[in-house]
Each structure stands twice: as C-alpha cells, then as structure tokens.
Design an enzyme around this catalytic site. Sequence first.
Site, PDB file in Angstrom:
ATOM      1  N   SER A 171     -11.124  -2.728   5.050  1.00 34.04           N
ATOM      2  CA  SER A 171      -9.786  -2.177   4.819  1.00 34.04           C
ATOM      3  C   SER A 171      -9.330  -1.395   6.042  1.00 34.04           C
ATOM      4  O   SER A 171     -10.122  -0.703   6.680  1.00 34.04           O
ATOM      5  CB  SER A 171      -9.822  -1.232   3.621  1.00 34.04           C
ATOM      6  OG  SER A 171      -8.587  -0.554   3.510  1.00 34.04           O
ATOM      7  N   THR A 216       0.814  -1.216   0.000  1.00 34.47           N
ATOM      8  CA  THR A 216       0.000   0.000   0.000  1.00 34.47           C
ATOM      9  C   THR A 216       0.848   1.267   0.000  1.00 34.47           C
ATOM     10  O   THR A 216       2.036   1.224   0.287  1.00 34.47           O
ATOM     11  CB  THR A 216      -0.963   0.002   1.203  1.00 34.47           C
ATOM     12  OG1 THR A 216      -1.681  -1.211   1.211  1.00 34.47           O
ATOM     13  CG2 THR A 216      -1.927   1.142   1.201  1.00 34.47           C
TER      14      THR A 216
HETATM   15  N1  GLU Z   1      -5.127  -4.250   1.881  1.00 35.42           N
HETATM   16  C1  GLU Z   1      -4.860  -3.644   3.145  1.00 35.42           C
HETATM   17  C2  GLU Z   1      -6.056  -2.859   3.625  1.00 35.42           C
HETATM   18  O1  GLU Z   1      -6.813  -2.389   2.829  1.00 35.42           O
HETATM   19  C3  GLU Z   1      -3.732  -2.719   3.106  1.00 35.42           C
HETATM   20  C4  GLU Z   1      -2.474  -3.415   2.989  1.00 35.42           C
HETATM   21  C5  GLU Z   1      -1.355  -2.591   3.513  1.00 35.42           C
HETATM   22  O2  GLU Z   1      -1.482  -1.464   3.873  1.00 35.42           O
HETATM   23  O3  GLU Z   1      -0.303  -3.128   3.587  1.00 35.42           O
HETATM   24  O4  GLU Z   1      -6.214  -2.708   4.799  1.00 35.42           O
END
Ligand code: GLU
Length: 625
Positions: A496, A435
Amino acid sequence: MAALIPVVTVRLWHTDMLGRKTKILSVLLAIFMSVGMLGACAPGNTGGNGDDGTGDDFDYTDLSVRDFVGRKGIVTAASPYAAKAGLDILQAGGNAFDAAVAVSFAISVAEVDASGLGGGGLMIAYNVNTGQSLFYNFREFAPAGVETDYSEYEKISADNACIETAVPTQVAGLLTILEEQGSGNLTKQQIMQPAIDMAADGIVVTPELSLNIKDSTAKILYNGTDVWNVYSDGIEGLYEGDILVQTDLAETLEYVATHTVEEFYTGEIAQKIVEASQAHGGSITMEDMKYASENYPKKSEALTGTYNGYDILTSASPSTGGTMLIEMLNMLECYDGDISALGHNSAEYINLIATVMQLAYGDKEKYMADTSFVDVPLVGLTGKEYAAERFEKYTAGKAYLGTGEGDLPYGNPYPYNGGAAQDYAYGPSGEHTSTTTFSVIDEAGNIVTITQTINNFFGCGIVPEGCGFFLNNEIRDFSYTEGSINEVAPYKQPASYMMPTVILKDGKPYATLGSPGGSRIPAAVLQVVLNMIEFDMDMQTAINQPRVYCYTTTDEPPGTAKLIEIENALKELLPELIALGYDARVYSDNRELDSYFGGVQGIRVEEEGYHGGADPRRDGKALGY
Ligand code: GLU
C-alpha cells in the site's frame, strides 16, 4: 484574486451528541476558483477559551475556509461532516482515538465511494506523555482461496468483480482501536452515532462525490437493485447539493455499534459479504472472515527515520509509502546546499524532488511488500548510506533519465542491509485514485492519524445485499508480475502507498499528515513535508501549493525522457522542465489543482495552536476548539 462561487444551498438536519435533531442551517458550500488560493494564506478560523471560538452562526460546512487553529483540540478530514463528528466527540470528553474512530465511521458515510466497512486502513498514533508511537495495521488481506492465475484478472466484469476483493478488516481495526485506546468516557454507540445519523438523515452530495458518482456509474450499476437501495433516488438522480440517504448503511452501522468484533465477523453481515464475494467471482469464506477478527489489527511501533533534526514516525509494512518517504528524505539530506535557495517550485527544485521520487518508486516496485511474507531489505532501504549511493544519480540542471546501458530503475540496498540478497522480479503495480485520510489531536496533545480505503472509488462496485457499503478491490494493489515481491498469495496483504505520518522536532510533535491518491501519495506527502520544513509554510499554505508527480519506473531504454505530471497551476514551467529533459505534461487542464495529486489533510503545531489544514483538491475541512 480568488473568486467565491456558491455551489450548493440546501437545508439539512443536525443531530447533536445527545441525539437531538435540529434543522440547523442553510449549507453553503463554496469553492475558490482561482490561483488566489495558492499563495500564502492566514489561518482561517481560530478556536480557544473553552468554546469553539467561532460564534453561533459559524457554518462548519463552509468550504471557503478550509483550515482552523485550535488551542485545545483539532480534527481534519476530507468532509466537514466527518470533521464535525470528530470535534463533537472531543468536546464531549473523548480522546483522539475516540474522535478518530468517530471520524472514520462518519467519513465512510460522507465518502461512501472512498472508504468504509468493506475496506481497511492504517493508523499511526503518538502518545505525547510516553513518547511512544503505535502502528495499527488493518489493511485487507488476500483470502485463502485467492486467484493466483493472473490471466483471470484480465477478464474483469460485473460477474467476477469480487475476484479483486480482499478480506475487509476495517471493523476489526476500528473497534480494536476503540477498545484498547479509547478513553472509556463515551460508549461505542455515542461514538458511532454521528455516522449513523448522517446515513439515516442524509448527507449533502458534494462536488467531489457527485463527480465520482458520474465517473463510476457503470461500475456502481454492476449491482443493480442493491445499489438502488443505497441510493434511494437512483444513481442518475444524484447531483451535488442533493441529499443522499443511506438507510441500509445506517442499519449496518447500528449493527456494528451493538455487536462485538467477533459477532461482526461471524454473523449475518459477514455472511452477506461472503455471499456477495462468491456470487461475483470472489473466494472469501466465513473462515477468512474469522481469520480477520482473530488476527487483525496487527500492531507494532511506527517505522522511523530522521531528516535534518526531525523525527519521522510513519507507516510500516504493508505500507510502502512510509519506507519511500524515509528513503526520499534521506536522499534529500545528501543535497549539498540549501534546498530553499533553489526557490519553491522552481524548475531545479522540481528536478531535485523528481529525481528522488523516481529512485524511490523504482526501489518500491523491486523491494517493498508485506514483510510477513517476503524478505524486504528494510535496513538498507531506510539507511543513510544507501540513500547517499542512490543520490549520486542526481545531477543539477539535468533530468535523471537512466544514465547508460544497463541502468535500472532500482538500486541495490543489500550491501547496506546484511543478510542474503533475494532475487525478486521487478513488478510495477497499478495506480489508483480513491482513499481518504484524517488526523486528530486531543487536549492532552495525543495524535492519531488514519488513512483508509476501498482502493478505487466505489471499490469493486459490489454492495453485499442490504448492507449499504461497497466491497474493496484491493487485490489490484498486488503486482501481477510473476515472481515479484508483491505477488499475490493467500493471507498476504497487498503493498500500500498509504502512509499516515507523524513528525517530531526536538522530540516534540511538529506535524501529522497523510494523503489518498494511490501512487501519488508518497510524492504528495513529500512535497507538503518539504513545504513546511524547508520553506517554513504553515499547514494550509503547505497543502495549497501545486504539486508534481514523477513515477517513471518502467524499464524503458536509458535516455528516454521521463514523464513528469504537473498540476495546471504550474503549467508555465513546462518549457523549463522539457529543457531539463523531462516529458513534462499538465495532468488536467480544467482544474488548477486536481485530486489526482492527492488530498492531504494535516495538522501542524504552530505558535498560535494546532493548525489543521485541509486539501482544496477534495472536500476537506479542519475544525477545532
Ligand atoms: N489502494 C491504494 C493503496 O493502498 C490507495 C488508493 C488511493 O489512495 O487512491 O496504496
């Protein structure tokens, strides 16, 4: 003392807003390699008076200075190239939305491993004139034919990697932001040009990217020849300091620049996404792609809360991080005393924040998910009364370990919520590490902050043929516990942790920030917010502080020592934390600060101007004028 270690020296091309190319500089990427960076630091570069305030020989890629104080506008991102793209757009007359979209596309090139056209994201914006907030949700969603038999996900391999791919919504999000909120002063082509040039001319492989390539080589090679197109020199040949040219991605970006949202989602790239998904065990169809363009982004106002006179404008569903931040701050408001008197990062301060983290993470796994599909007791969870009840679990001088038989990792917000209680299973979901996040403030004072992802670094490892971007593996953010609130379902968005956030004080912008880091995101953001509000640190100093993470929502027996992970820079606290009852561990002992604990990019409105801060845990940089 901080030691300055030059890591990379290369030459590269720079293309300005008019498309002129100049071989401009010898790029010196440097990093600080000691705890010298952890202390209070004076803001780095300062801009103003109509120019960038930094002189002709200003090297925007110099990572020995992360922050920047801008008087007119500011951009902070996890790559200096992306920050520069945003700054160029601001200086060419774009507004914060134009610049944010430019940064978004540019960072998809610079950090092709962390986010991009195969993923999605969340945006919070604040209009300084109307006082209104905007939340654009372009998080991916499960395809209509998503696999609901959890045992299938256990057999993950190259052949079925796309079983975890949710429908990409990034392009719908960005192009809609531009169309609805952009200044109109610049064309889509102009706004995307920095990203296109970065992909075509090449970017320098940074230490973080090189590390991630090394960690993910096996996964990237799932893709065989497609990936060799992306990485023209071959994946093993890429080390920090090398130039990474992404010809396919440049062409894809050019396609986006010259097509509408609808064309993108019904055209040849959509077709390639569908083919890749189906060739690798996924179920995405052209109908799903069309659904994305017709229904995304979803728009609303920000989720709001307050903390001791500050207004928190944060991300609503399917973000859970925003809800958690409000819940944690509400709990901390109940602390009877002056938090700063505990001492920054003292063992007792850490006990306090670790307790509220545990309580909020427990509630997340039980009660938080996509509100379009399930009944989330949001009023209760974000209310002051529920927080007061939850905070009764905190005891000074003692770790919260679950206080007796039947003590659960979650509370009961329903009495404070109204409506009927629902009985969802407690369903922890996975932790991830990818991310990216960035923020912009423009000359009018408007704020835009976006966090975007393809979930794990390099997503599911699959590149649609000839497209140059990786498909996400966001389905992994659902819980695989049967009956849980965050259970997978067609068209549902996985919960998320991402939580771009804006904070106001006395009704005026105070700060904006976000973080990557999977489940560490709410913990990281909470700590940086407290560093500013409770400890009065400037933006960069607040980001630089070492952090902790206390998750511990498992239903292990009450009384079991709770795992708290701390950065190496805090290792001296281990005995004290263990004495409080924690199972305290240093996460990584070869780096003082580690990107596991997030990569916060933020801007604080300080007396001198907009102070952009960037996380030394990633390749972040703030630039302004
Ligand atoms: N897919 C994760 C989320 O939406 C985020 C992954 C990350 O920040 O490493 O919480």
